[in-house]
Enzyme design. Structure first.
Site: not given
Ligand code: TYM
Length: 333
Positions: A121, A201, A204
């Protein structure tokens, strides 16, 4: 036979979900599905919309508000038993952030820098300290209710390990306040992959929205996404994550929803073509999502407000009890 459970023996379950976009099939099969099952058992359960965590992605105000409302509705619509479970929003309990500060003294900066999710991130959002200290807030979410069990997908394993270390260090210094929580997952579905990029994976924030099934996708859209899912050229329906990640992911979805073994799903489709199998998986997914979507649409603002008001009180009582014990242990009361 009547089963008696002493309150002191009752297990506490905690889990959370970020309100950062629409709930997807990975969230449902990797986590929420297991919350529903646990909520029909003997445990006391807390399921939390962790909106303070979502702030690390610097969301737009209106998007965040909508995601919080929608996620809350999905949890209620998912079939979680509200008799045994408390569903609430993290920012309604300031105790989470307060405990997080206390726990930050039991965690090394190096440990936080080694977290895989931090590294991933930090490269997309820039490195602010919220991203770094996120796992301490997560530990505080779990420990504030003295949870024994945390049902999550596999991407949360490292955060759970850190939580256990933090709890142990606190206990070693200040007495046995926290249980050491265990991570749990279902027998399959703990890591669903993108339908378009089965090496990543399902998420969203995927680059290719056709790789993610959202809880409110229409039947047409579900069919389209499965039909265009990436597989291989073998035309053999066999679970082999390394060499056949796409088909393995579809088998996993089918087995998880039907609550059957992977090998049974393989057997069922041993004589089928990929096209046929993709349609069967799409239909299974649609049938699984339909009642959730229907209940979601039926929920009124009044239903939700009533549940929220009642649940905040229950969550707050539990959190305040823990804080009192922690303050006493630390000598700051
Ligand atoms: P979040 O919001 O990313 O995801 C919520 C839950 O869904 C699971 N999940 C998946 N499972 C299988 N396959 C996938 N592709 C998939 N994508 C997501 C996640 O593992 C998770 O269980 N840090 C957490 C939120 C959190 C939390 C907590 C969880 C904050 N505090 C305390 C448990 C306990 C997160 O970002 O989950």
């Amino acid at each position: 036979m009547i089963k008696f459970i002493r309150i002191a023996d009752m297990k506490t379950v905690f889990s959370g979900i970020q309100p950062s976009g629409l709930v997807h099939l990975g969230n449902l099969l990797g986590a929420i599905n297991n919350w529903v099952k646990l909520s029909d058992g003997d445990s006391k359960n807390y399921f939390c919309i962790v909106d303070l965590h979502s702030l690390t992605g610097l969301p737009n105000k209106n998007d965040l508000k909508k995601s919080i409302d929608d996620t809350l509705k999905v949890l209620i619509a998912s079939g979680i038993n509200l008799e045994t479970s408390v569903i609430y929003k993290q920012s309604d309990l300031q105790e989470h952030a307060y405990l997080s500060w206390i726990l930050s003294n039991f965690c090394q900066v190096g440990e936080l820098q080694r977290m895989t999710q931090f590294k991933e991130k930090a490269s997309s959002f820039g490195t602010h300290s919220g991203l770094l200290t996120y796992p301490i807030l997560m530990a505080s979410d779990i420990l504030i209710h003295k949870a024994n069990e945390v049902p999550v997908g596999d991407d949360q394993t490292q955060h759970l390990e850190l939580t256990r270390n933090i709890a142990e260090r606190f206990n070693n210094n200040y007495g046995e306040i926290f249980p050491i929580p265990e991570k749990t997952s279902g027998k399959s579905g703990a890591r669903l992959m993108s339908l378009r990029h089965p090496e990543n994976k399902m998420s969203k924030s995927s680059d290719d929205i056709n790789g993610t099934i959202y809880f409110n996708d229409s039947k047409d859209s579900i069919l389209k996404k499965f039909k265009s899912s990436v597989t291989d050229s073998e035309n053999i329906i066999k679970y082999d994550q390394k060499n056949k990640p796409g088909i393995s992911n579809l088998i996993e979805i089918y087995a998880t929803i039907n609550d059957i073994k992977i090998s049974d799903a393989e057997k069922e489709f041993q004589n089928s073509q990929y096209g046929e199998f993709k349609i069967a998986v799409a239909e299974t997914v649609f049938d699984y999502l339909k009642p959730i979507k229907n209940r979601f649409d039926e929920l009124t603002t009044k239903d939700i407000d009533d549940i929220v008001d009642e649940n905040i009180k229950l969550a707050k009582n539990s959190a305040q009890e823990t804080i009192k014990e922690v303050e006493e242990a630390l000598g700051i009361c």
